[in-house]
Design a protein around this motif. Structure first.
Motif, PDB file in Angstrom:
ATOM      1  N   TYR A 163       0.810  -1.214   0.000  1.00 48.15           N
ATOM      2  CA  TYR A 163       0.000   0.000   0.000  1.00 48.15           C
ATOM      3  C   TYR A 163       0.846   1.268   0.000  1.00 48.15           C
ATOM      4  N   ALA A 164       2.057   1.174   0.533  1.00 48.69           N
ATOM      5  CA  ALA A 164       2.937   2.352   0.551  1.00 48.69           C
ATOM      6  C   ALA A 164       3.674   2.546  -0.769  1.00 48.69           C
ATOM      7  N   SER A 165       3.571   1.567  -1.696  1.00 50.78           N
ATOM      8  CA  SER A 165       4.344   1.628  -2.935  1.00 50.78           C
ATOM      9  C   SER A 165       3.853   2.709  -3.901  1.00 50.78           C
ATOM     10  N   PRO A 172     -10.094   5.556  -1.628  1.00 45.74           N
ATOM     11  CA  PRO A 172     -11.377   5.377  -2.315  1.00 45.74           C
ATOM     12  C   PRO A 172     -11.453   6.137  -3.637  1.00 45.74           C
ATOM     13  N   GLU A 173     -10.750   7.260  -3.753  1.00 50.11           N
ATOM     14  CA  GLU A 173     -10.849   8.102  -4.944  1.00 50.11           C
ATOM     15  C   GLU A 173     -10.090   7.548  -6.145  1.00 50.11           C
ATOM     16  N   MET A 174      -9.019   6.778  -5.886  1.00 46.47           N
ATOM     17  CA  MET A 174      -8.163   6.349  -6.987  1.00 46.47           C
ATOM     18  C   MET A 174      -7.967   4.836  -7.079  1.00 46.47           C
ATOM     19  N   ASP A 175      -8.386   4.101  -6.045  1.00 50.56           N
ATOM     20  CA  ASP A 175      -8.060   2.678  -6.012  1.00 50.56           C
ATOM     21  C   ASP A 175      -9.215   1.816  -5.529  1.00 50.56           C
ATOM     22  N   GLY A 176      -9.770   2.123  -4.386  1.00 46.40           N
ATOM     23  CA  GLY A 176     -10.696   1.215  -3.729  1.00 46.40           C
ATOM     24  C   GLY A 176      -9.926   0.214  -2.888  1.00 46.40           C
ATOM     25  N   GLY A 177     -10.676  -0.660  -2.222  1.00 46.93           N
ATOM     26  CA  GLY A 177     -10.033  -1.602  -1.321  1.00 46.93           C
ATOM     27  C   GLY A 177     -10.107  -3.035  -1.793  1.00 46.93           C
ATOM     28  N   VAL A 204     -18.297  -3.610   5.383  1.00 48.79           N
ATOM     29  CA  VAL A 204     -16.888  -3.417   5.050  1.00 48.79           C
ATOM     30  C   VAL A 204     -16.185  -2.771   6.231  1.00 48.79           C
ATOM     31  N   HIS A 205     -14.935  -3.156   6.435  1.00 51.05           N
ATOM     32  CA  HIS A 205     -14.145  -2.605   7.538  1.00 51.05           C
ATOM     33  C   HIS A 205     -12.692  -2.462   7.103  1.00 51.05           C
ATOM     34  N   THR A 206     -11.982  -1.582   7.782  1.00 53.18           N
ATOM     35  CA  THR A 206     -10.534  -1.485   7.646  1.00 53.18           C
ATOM     36  C   THR A 206      -9.947  -1.944   8.972  1.00 53.18           C
ATOM     37  N   ARG A 207      -9.451  -3.161   8.989  1.00 55.12           N
ATOM     38  CA  ARG A 207      -9.095  -3.809  10.245  1.00 55.12           C
ATOM     39  C   ARG A 207      -7.600  -3.781  10.555  1.00 55.12           C
ATOM     40  N   VAL A 208      -6.765  -3.798   9.509  1.00 56.13           N
ATOM     41  CA  VAL A 208      -5.336  -3.999   9.736  1.00 56.13           C
ATOM     42  C   VAL A 208      -4.487  -2.898   9.109  1.00 56.13           C
ATOM     43  N   HIS A 209      -4.793  -2.539   7.871  1.00 51.16           N
ATOM     44  CA  HIS A 209      -3.923  -1.636   7.130  1.00 51.16           C
ATOM     45  C   HIS A 209      -4.222  -0.166   7.399  1.00 51.16           C
ATOM     46  N   ALA A 210      -3.193   0.661   7.263  1.00 49.88           N
ATOM     47  CA  ALA A 210      -3.343   2.110   7.433  1.00 49.88           C
ATOM     48  C   ALA A 210      -3.782   2.731   6.109  1.00 49.88           C
ATOM     49  N   ILE A 211      -5.000   2.363   5.676  1.00 50.99           N
ATOM     50  CA  ILE A 211      -5.564   2.864   4.420  1.00 50.99           C
ATOM     51  C   ILE A 211      -6.978   3.356   4.687  1.00 50.99           C
ATOM     52  N   ARG A 212      -7.519   4.130   3.746  1.00 56.06           N
ATOM     53  CA  ARG A 212      -8.873   4.652   3.907  1.00 56.06           C
ATOM     54  C   ARG A 212      -9.921   3.760   3.260  1.00 56.06           C
ATOM     55  N   ALA A 213      -9.504   2.856   2.397  1.00 55.30           N
ATOM     56  CA  ALA A 213     -10.431   1.885   1.819  1.00 55.30           C
ATOM     57  C   ALA A 213     -10.452   0.632   2.698  1.00 55.30           C
ATOM     58  N   GLU A 214     -11.368  -0.290   2.365  1.00 54.43           N
ATOM     59  CA  GLU A 214     -11.555  -1.470   3.208  1.00 54.43           C
ATOM     60  C   GLU A 214     -10.485  -2.531   2.957  1.00 54.43           C
ATOM     61  N   ASP A 215     -10.160  -3.285   4.005  1.00 54.77           N
ATOM     62  CA  ASP A 215      -9.308  -4.461   3.826  1.00 54.77           C
ATOM     63  C   ASP A 215     -10.027  -5.749   4.232  1.00 54.77           C
ATOM     64  N   THR A 216     -11.277  -5.630   4.655  1.00 56.76           N
ATOM     65  CA  THR A 216     -12.077  -6.796   5.029  1.00 56.76           C
ATOM     66  C   THR A 216     -13.539  -6.512   4.708  1.00 56.76           C
ATOM     67  N   PRO A 288       0.769 -10.013  -5.806  1.00 60.40           N
ATOM     68  CA  PRO A 288      -0.044  -9.710  -6.988  1.00 60.40           C
ATOM     69  C   PRO A 288       0.699  -9.863  -8.303  1.00 60.40           C
ATOM     70  N   GLN A 289       2.036  -9.929  -8.258  1.00 61.28           N
ATOM     71  CA  GLN A 289       2.800 -10.059  -9.490  1.00 61.28           C
ATOM     72  C   GLN A 289       3.085 -11.510  -9.863  1.00 61.28           C
ATOM     73  N   ALA A 290       2.527 -12.458  -9.107  1.00 59.26           N
ATOM     74  CA  ALA A 290       2.865 -13.862  -9.316  1.00 59.26           C
ATOM     75  C   ALA A 290       1.794 -14.634 -10.071  1.00 59.26           C
ATOM     76  N   ILE A 291       0.824 -13.957 -10.685  1.00 53.30           N
ATOM     77  CA  ILE A 291      -0.294 -14.676 -11.297  1.00 53.30           C
ATOM     78  C   ILE A 291       0.038 -15.232 -12.672  1.00 53.30           C
ATOM     79  N   GLY A 292       1.049 -14.702 -13.337  1.00 52.98           N
ATOM     80  CA  GLY A 292       1.361 -15.158 -14.691  1.00 52.98           C
ATOM     81  C   GLY A 292       0.512 -14.462 -15.731  1.00 52.98           C
ATOM     82  N   ALA A 293       0.938 -14.542 -16.987  1.00 56.32           N
ATOM     83  CA  ALA A 293       0.298 -13.791 -18.071  1.00 56.32           C
ATOM     84  C   ALA A 293      -0.594 -14.634 -18.964  1.00 56.32           C
TER      85      ALA A 293
END
Length: 350
Positions: A163-165, A172-177, A204-216, A288-293
């Motif tokens: 999330y910090a990357s 919520p404005e640019m990504d969502g959870g 919906v809840h934000t339980r663990v991450h320091a983000i404004r969108a939901e993580d659960t 997220p980068q391990a799904i293959g093409a």
């Protein structure tokens, strides 16, 4: 004789763009001719690897006469405005999920594409996985009998570094959870397999991450034909688990974990469980980068052929709208505490 090609431009050179580059390079009828990124160094890096021209100005790339179609791999909040700009330039448009972040923007993108007569598709590559293809055929052929319920479980894990990357991640404005960004693939599968949605409710809840969108999040769906559905989406469940899809009918049940069928049971003369060959790669449960093409390639192959043949792609803008509608319905329900009722098929296909 020269084989006809669709000449693609790629907007956004972040992590997901690598799957599109690999997919295009595997399709003889497709060619990557240009890439755009606001950070020139990222565009230059992809250009160096692929030979495509690089741009730091989106409008400049859209002005190229050798660009037939644009693939948007930018932040989700930029999907609608950048799609509309590409459509106005007469380009076909492929959008990484989600189609948009609001239903109003999604409808405008769909309407504009129809008016301009260009192809519009949303990336939902999990539909092309063999296990899901088999289940779709079984449902269509009536093997389950009356469908009782469908469930999707997306129990992923994302680190604080993820999330910090980028400053837009988890907003919520640019990504969502977890629903908009991760579980939307599985929500699309439910809509595809079980048909139009009548209503949805959720928490919906934000339980663990320091983000404004939901993580659960957890949601419940009522389908038009009476079937019910369950949605679980999270990016907070350590260490991350493969996504699951369960379909339960009056005469049979199937459970899929990742790309593997783990339960296959039918009443009476049971059809044989298929021996499915799946592509290399993982579910993206913790990376997220391990799904293959491979399945991106299958969808882009269909899109490319659709453009060349003048037909609709297998996955349309309307399909992207339906999955988005469920996610936004869950958000609204969580906010109001009420079930959200949908009007039948608000966006129609032509």
């Amino acid at each position: 004789m020269t084989t006809k090609q669709v000449r693609y431009a790629l907007a956004g050179c972040g992590s997901v763009s690598q799957f599109h580059v690999q997919a295009i390079q595997s399709i003889p009828q497709a060619k990557l001719v240009a890439v755009f990124n606001r950070t020139p160094e990222k565009a230059q890096s992809v250009s160096k690897r692929t030979g495509a021209a690089w741009h730091a100005d989106y409008a400049d790339m859209l002005s190229r006469p050798d660009v037939d179609a644009v693939i948007l791999c930018t932040a989700s909040g930029m999907h609608a405005p950048m799609a509309l700009e590409a459509i106005e330039a007469g380009k076909h448009v492929v959008i990484e999920k989600p189609l948009a972040l609001t239903l109003e923007d999604a409808r405008e993108v769909i309407r504009s594409a129809k008016e301009k007569g260009v192809t519009l598709s949303v990336i939902s590559q999990r539909r092309f996985e063999p296990a899901h293809q088999v289940v779709k055929k079984m449902i269509d052929h009536g093997e389950f009998g009356k469908i009782l319920s469908g469930e999707v479980h997306v129990r992923f894990h994302r680190t604080p570094h993820y999330y910090a990357s980028a400053d837009w991640r988890g907003t919520p404005e640019m990504d969502g959870g977890a629903l908009m960004n991760q579980a939307i693939h599985s929500i699309d599968l439910l809509c595809w397999l079980l048909g139009p949605v009548q209503s949805v409710s959720g928490v919906v809840h934000t339980r663990v991450h320091a983000i404004r969108a939901e993580d659960t999040a957890v949601g419940w769906i009522q389908f038009m034909d009476g079937a019910v559905g369950l949605i679980q989406g999270s990016t907070a469940m350590y260490p991350g688990f493969a996504p699951e899809l369960h379909i339960y009918g009056e005469r049979g049940a199937v459970r899929i974990v990742g790309t593997d069928i783990v339960t296959w049971t039918f009443e009476g003369n049971q059809p044989p469980q298929p021996d499915l060959a799946t592509a290399a790669g993982t579910s993206g449960a913790s990376d997220p980068q391990a799904i293959g093409a491979h399945y991106h390639e299958q969808q882009l192959r269909d899109i490319t052929e659709a453009i060349l043949d003048g037909r609709s792609p297998l996955i349309t803008g309307e399909d992207g709208y339906r999955a988005l509608q469920v996610v936004l319905g869950m958000y609204e329900s969580a906010k109001t505490g009420r079930t959200v009722i949908f009007s039948p098929e608000p966006v129609t296909e032509h």
